[in-house]
Design a protein around this motif. Structure first.
Motif, PDB file in Angstrom:
ATOM      1  N   SER A  26       1.623   6.361   5.729  1.00  0.00           N
ATOM      2  CA  SER A  26       3.216   6.112   4.141  1.00  0.00           C
ATOM      3  C   SER A  26       3.218   4.376   3.577  1.00  0.00           C
ATOM      4  N   ALA A  27       3.378   3.808   3.283  1.00  0.00           N
ATOM      5  CA  ALA A  27       4.312   2.373   3.360  1.00  0.00           C
ATOM      6  C   ALA A  27       5.010   1.994   4.360  1.00  0.00           C
ATOM      7  N   GLU A  28       5.154   3.000   4.595  1.00  0.00           N
ATOM      8  CA  GLU A  28       6.893   3.297   5.672  1.00  0.00           C
ATOM      9  C   GLU A  28       6.265   2.766   7.376  1.00  0.00           C
ATOM     10  N   SER A  29       5.168   3.336   7.343  1.00  0.00           N
ATOM     11  CA  SER A  29       4.411   3.232   8.727  1.00  0.00           C
ATOM     12  C   SER A  29       3.962   1.855   8.978  1.00  0.00           C
ATOM     13  N   GLY A  30       4.107   0.836   8.152  1.00  0.00           N
ATOM     14  CA  GLY A  30       3.469  -0.759   8.107  1.00  0.00           C
ATOM     15  C   GLY A  30       2.107  -0.907   8.262  1.00  0.00           C
ATOM     16  N   ASP A  31       1.648   0.526   7.521  1.00  0.00           N
ATOM     17  CA  ASP A  31       0.437  -0.358   7.753  1.00  0.00           C
ATOM     18  C   ASP A  31      -0.550  -0.374   6.334  1.00  0.00           C
ATOM     19  N   LEU A  32       0.397  -0.338   5.212  1.00  0.00           N
ATOM     20  CA  LEU A  32       0.171  -0.488   3.600  1.00  0.00           C
ATOM     21  C   LEU A  32       0.848  -1.468   3.262  1.00  0.00           C
ATOM     22  N   ALA A 254      -8.086 -10.511  13.594  1.00  0.00           N
ATOM     23  CA  ALA A 254      -7.302  -9.658  14.305  1.00  0.00           C
ATOM     24  C   ALA A 254      -5.831 -10.106  13.968  1.00  0.00           C
ATOM     25  N   LYS A 255      -5.680 -10.807  13.252  1.00  0.00           N
ATOM     26  CA  LYS A 255      -4.250 -11.721  12.531  1.00  0.00           C
ATOM     27  C   LYS A 255      -3.947 -10.638  10.951  1.00  0.00           C
ATOM     28  N   ILE A 256      -4.210 -10.105  10.104  1.00  0.00           N
ATOM     29  CA  ILE A 256      -3.594  -9.271   9.577  1.00  0.00           C
ATOM     30  C   ILE A 256      -3.407  -7.877   9.633  1.00  0.00           C
ATOM     31  N   ALA A 257      -1.908  -7.826   9.305  1.00  0.00           N
ATOM     32  CA  ALA A 257      -1.576  -6.975   9.570  1.00  0.00           C
ATOM     33  C   ALA A 257      -1.211  -5.819   8.743  1.00  0.00           C
ATOM     34  N   PRO A 258      -2.111  -5.707   7.387  1.00  0.00           N
ATOM     35  CA  PRO A 258      -1.653  -4.165   7.244  1.00  0.00           C
ATOM     36  C   PRO A 258      -3.513  -3.738   7.190  1.00  0.00           C
ATOM     37  N   SER A 259      -3.269  -2.154   7.459  1.00  0.00           N
ATOM     38  CA  SER A 259      -4.795  -1.527   7.564  1.00  0.00           C
ATOM     39  C   SER A 259      -5.229  -1.283   6.001  1.00  0.00           C
ATOM     40  N   TYR A 260      -4.149  -1.196   5.347  1.00  0.00           N
ATOM     41  CA  TYR A 260      -4.883  -0.784   4.092  1.00  0.00           C
ATOM     42  C   TYR A 260      -3.816  -2.183   2.549  1.00  0.00           C
ATOM     43  N   ARG A 572       9.243  -3.343   5.365  1.00  0.00           N
ATOM     44  CA  ARG A 572       7.611  -3.331   6.037  1.00  0.00           C
ATOM     45  C   ARG A 572       6.831  -4.286   6.560  1.00  0.00           C
ATOM     46  N   PHE A 573       7.614  -5.212   5.970  1.00  0.00           N
ATOM     47  CA  PHE A 573       6.656  -6.787   6.346  1.00  0.00           C
ATOM     48  C   PHE A 573       7.517  -8.078   6.421  1.00  0.00           C
ATOM     49  N   THR A 574       7.462  -8.758   6.755  1.00  0.00           N
ATOM     50  CA  THR A 574       7.860  -9.914   6.973  1.00  0.00           C
ATOM     51  C   THR A 574       7.250 -11.596   6.923  1.00  0.00           C
ATOM     52  N   GLY A 575       7.588 -12.660   7.020  1.00  0.00           N
ATOM     53  CA  GLY A 575       6.132 -13.726   7.261  1.00  0.00           C
ATOM     54  C   GLY A 575       6.606 -14.434   5.660  1.00  0.00           C
ATOM     55  N   PHE A 576       7.077 -14.119   4.933  1.00  0.00           N
ATOM     56  CA  PHE A 576       6.650 -14.189   3.702  1.00  0.00           C
ATOM     57  C   PHE A 576       7.037 -16.116   3.667  1.00  0.00           C
ATOM     58  N   PRO A 577       6.082 -16.363   2.604  1.00  0.00           N
ATOM     59  CA  PRO A 577       6.306 -17.889   2.439  1.00  0.00           C
ATOM     60  C   PRO A 577       7.991 -18.200   1.882  1.00  0.00           C
ATOM     61  N   SER A 588      -0.607 -13.067  -2.055  1.00  0.00           N
ATOM     62  CA  SER A 588      -0.198 -12.687  -0.823  1.00  0.00           C
ATOM     63  C   SER A 588      -1.909 -12.653  -0.609  1.00  0.00           C
ATOM     64  N   GLY A 589      -2.751 -11.756  -1.221  1.00  0.00           N
ATOM     65  CA  GLY A 589      -3.899 -12.127  -0.168  1.00  0.00           C
ATOM     66  C   GLY A 589      -4.191 -13.323   0.377  1.00  0.00           C
ATOM     67  N   VAL A 590      -4.077 -14.112  -0.125  1.00  0.00           N
ATOM     68  CA  VAL A 590      -3.977 -15.557   0.687  1.00  0.00           C
ATOM     69  C   VAL A 590      -3.018 -15.405   2.337  1.00  0.00           C
ATOM     70  N   TRP A 591      -1.873 -15.183   1.944  1.00  0.00           N
ATOM     71  CA  TRP A 591      -0.906 -15.357   2.644  1.00  0.00           C
ATOM     72  C   TRP A 591      -1.325 -14.228   4.177  1.00  0.00           C
ATOM     73  N   LEU A 592      -2.172 -13.026   3.350  1.00  0.00           N
ATOM     74  CA  LEU A 592      -2.463 -12.733   4.819  1.00  0.00           C
ATOM     75  C   LEU A 592      -3.781 -12.983   5.167  1.00  0.00           C
ATOM     76  N   GLN A 593      -4.549 -13.909   4.800  1.00  0.00           N
ATOM     77  CA  GLN A 593      -5.980 -13.783   4.970  1.00  0.00           C
ATOM     78  C   GLN A 593      -5.614 -14.893   6.226  1.00  0.00           C
ATOM     79  N   LEU A 594      -3.984 -16.059   5.796  1.00  0.00           N
ATOM     80  CA  LEU A 594      -3.502 -16.666   6.689  1.00  0.00           C
ATOM     81  C   LEU A 594      -3.035 -16.593   8.050  1.00  0.00           C
ATOM     82  N   GLY A 595      -2.614 -15.143   8.258  1.00  0.00           N
ATOM     83  CA  GLY A 595      -1.680 -14.902   9.048  1.00  0.00           C
ATOM     84  C   GLY A 595      -0.231 -14.390   8.725  1.00  0.00           C
ATOM     85  N   MET A 596      -0.210 -15.491   7.947  1.00  0.00           N
ATOM     86  CA  MET A 596       1.298 -15.141   7.861  1.00  0.00           C
ATOM     87  C   MET A 596       2.085 -13.915   7.526  1.00  0.00           C
ATOM     88  N   ILE A 597       1.718 -13.078   7.151  1.00  0.00           N
ATOM     89  CA  ILE A 597       2.206 -12.019   7.630  1.00  0.00           C
ATOM     90  C   ILE A 597       2.240 -10.993   8.734  1.00  0.00           C
TER      91      ILE A 597
END
Length: 600
Positions: A26-32, A254-260, A572-577, A588-597
């Motif tokens: 689920s979204a609440e699992s932090g994986d999505l 390795a720094k991408i937080a969600p799996s989905y 579910r997530f932190t580290g937003f600009p 936010s795809g760029v934020w994710l790939q830079l390992g921010m989120i």
């Protein structure tokens, strides 16, 4: 299409499905991670996985990658975050850029990402034309040579014939696809055709035609599956959503937080409001919303708003082939009648800041380029007495409580907007209300959709229309909105010419030259083109003249500068600009790939 998409597309953002994750998570699992794509309102499940296709299921920053991601600096267009490229070296005169690719990056099928992939992708870009990949002889900022230095290094050289300050940005924004998947799309002799096409004569013309003819083949190509060099790979898509899974071969996986990642479909602002109120989105670009809806979004657990610079402004643009808008005194009078603060409060209270004046630039860019000179521009604060003086100087007359044409005929101001853009529509109604109160009969006319609006605007069917301006960060791009093709200046093959109003897309109808106070007679279109290649010191001088010309001549009246307002949810997530981060202009795809989120 809503205003969000119009702004995102211009430099350019509830069939609600449940947000349960893949594989029972689920979204609440932090994986999505769940969001929307401002560039693709209306997901087309039947579209190919193709970044060159306007409806393609290639999502920028997620499974679609560029060499780099533009930082949107106030004055420097050549600052980037890494993408496919790990680093780059720009020649001091911008005559070339040498790009080194991420060393450990692989496509999702396990093959390495190479310089040959980049060269092939540049070949695909040539079929689409424009910017660095224009083939017309003498085109500004065109690439003249592409050299694969080694497996991870490529050098692109700019043609010396007509250099452009936007060349580097054009190269870095190149979308990269896997050559081994796309190999059959380009003919074996493609690069020989490119070399030939750069010349003159019938054979060169034939080669250019052959390359251009490949455009449809490129945009319609449908890979059997997604092979991505980004942080995610498309797993499935349906009319309600696109689901992407983590690419284990991405260099920074390795720094991408969600799996989905789930990108939800939307076709209108109301659907996005519902997503936000329900707490379904981890992030969303700003969409116009009334105060009551904004309040409800703010009450949602974890909900927050982050604001930053957006190099876009909103303006009323005049068609000067229509009387009385050919008279500068009429345009100035209207500027003195409009309370921009009030218009902005009504039209875009969260997503805009009232324009300080008309300069052609966003106020922050104007201050950065002009310094104290920006404050010296005429602010056109509301002053009905000055408005009356300007109208009388234009020969307009008062008939009772209403202003009329010099010959006594009625005068009605009509302002055109696309009906689906709620903030534009609200802004136009606020302006017409103010004009009616000031003695000028005014009304709003609407067009069914944005593409039709642009078509009819270009055809010169409107007296006054809403028009996006100040599209930075490159100063050439900024002033093209006022002194480019829409106002009669056509640049082709390095040659500039001015066409008559009503011809070749010239719907603004301004004169070829202007007398600028303290400067003399200038050709603003020529000056705007010089911004393409001038060094920074000269750019500042040119910008000072163009800003003064715009402020004095008023081809448009700037109403508000957009504020890049983003919705985030930290449940579910932190580290937003943060506030004023240049990353807010990227997905936010760029934020994710830079390992921010990070996972909560």
């Amino acid at each position: 299409m809503k205003r969000l998409a119009a702004v995102a597309a211009s430099l350019g953002l509830a069939a609600v499905t449940a947000c349960g994750g893949a594989g029972g998570k689920s979204a609440e699992s932090g994986d999505l991670y769940t969001t929307i794509d401002a560039l693709k309102p209306g997901i087309d499940a039947n579209a190919p996985i193709n970044p060159f296709n306007p409806k393609g299921n290639a999502f920028r920053g997620y499974n679609s990658m560029s060499l780099g991601w533009t930082k949107n600096h106030l004055t420097d267009p050549n600052q980037f975050y890494p993408g496919i490229a790990e680093s780059w070296e720009i020649a001091p005169d911008q005559s070339s850029i040498t790009i080194r690719l991420q060393r450990d990056n692989k496509w999702s099928d396990g093959r390495p990402v190479t310089a040959e992939d980049v060269k092939f992708s540049i070949g695909l870009a040539y079929t689409q034309g424009g910017t660095a990949y224009a083939l017309n002889p003498g085109a500004a900022g065109a690439a003249s040579d592409i050299q694969v230095v080694d497996d991870k290094t490529i050098k692109v050289t700019q043609s010396a014939e007509n250099p452009s300050a936007t060349f580097v940005r054009s190269i870095m924004e190149t979308v990269v696809v896997p050559a081994h998947v796309w190999a059959g799309v380009l003919p074996a002799d493609f690069w020989e055709k490119v070399k030939l096409a750069r010349g003159e004569g019938p054979r060169a013309e034939a080669a250019r035609a052959e390359i251009t003819a490949l455009a449809e083949k490129v945009t319609s190509f449908a890979p059997p599956k997604d092979v991505s060099a980004g942080p995610f790979v498309l797993k499935r898509v349906n009319p309600g959503e696109a689901l992407l899974v983590k690419n284990k071969n991405f260099y920074n996986t390795a720094k991408i937080a969600p799996s989905y990642v789930k990108i939800l479909n939307y076709t209108g602002n109301e659907q996005v409001w519902n997503y936000l109120i329900a707490g379904k989105l981890d992030n969303a670009p700003f969409i116009a919303a009334p105060a009551g809806v904004m309040k409800r979004i703010g009450e949602t657990s974890g909900s927050g708003i982050v604001k930053g610079y957006s190099p876009v402004g909103e303006a009323l643009a005049f068609n000067r082939s229509k009387k009385p808008y050919d008279n500068v005194h009429v345009r100035r009078a209207l500027a003195y009648m409009i309370d921009r603060e009030q218009v902005t409060k009504i039209a875009s209270p969260e997503g805009g800041a009232a324009s300080v004046t008309t300069s052609g630039m966003h106020q922050r860019a104007g201050k950065a380029w002009l310094g104290d000179g920006f404050a010296a521009l005429e602010p056109y604060k509301v002053d009905l007495a000055k408005a009356g003086e300007e109208l009388r100087a234009a020969g307009m007359k008062k008939n009772g409580a209403r202003w009329v044409m010099p010959d006594g005929r009625p005068w009605k101001v009509t302002i055109a907007v696309p009906a689906p853009f709620s903030d534009w529509l609200a802004g136009a109604k606020a302006v017409t209300s103010q004009l009616n109160d000031a003695g000028v009969e005014a009304e709003v006319v609407t067009t069914a959709d944005y593409p039709l609006y642009l078509e009819e605007l270009a055809a010169g069917k409107y007296d006054i229309g809403f028009w996006l301006v100040a599209l930075g960060p490159a100063p050439y791009n900024i002033f093209q909105r006022l002194y480019g093709a829409s106002n009669g200046w056509q640049l082709f093959g390095g040659r500039l010419r001015h066409v008559a109003p009503g011809k070749e897309g010239n719907w603004m109808g301004g004169p070829e030259t202007l007398d600028v106070e303290g400067v003399g007679k200038v050709n603003p279109g020529e000056l705007a083109v010089k911004l393409n290649s001038a060094p920074e010191a000269e750019q500042k001088k040119i910008i000072a003249i163009l800003a003064k010309a715009a402020n004095q001549d008023l081809p448009v009246i700037q109403l508000w500068d957009y504020v890049n307002t983003q919705f985030v949810n930290t449940t579910r997530f932190t580290g937003f600009p943060g506030t004023d981060s240049d990353l807010l202009r990227l997905t936010s795809g760029v934020w994710l790939q830079l390992g921010m989120i990070k996972k909560k």
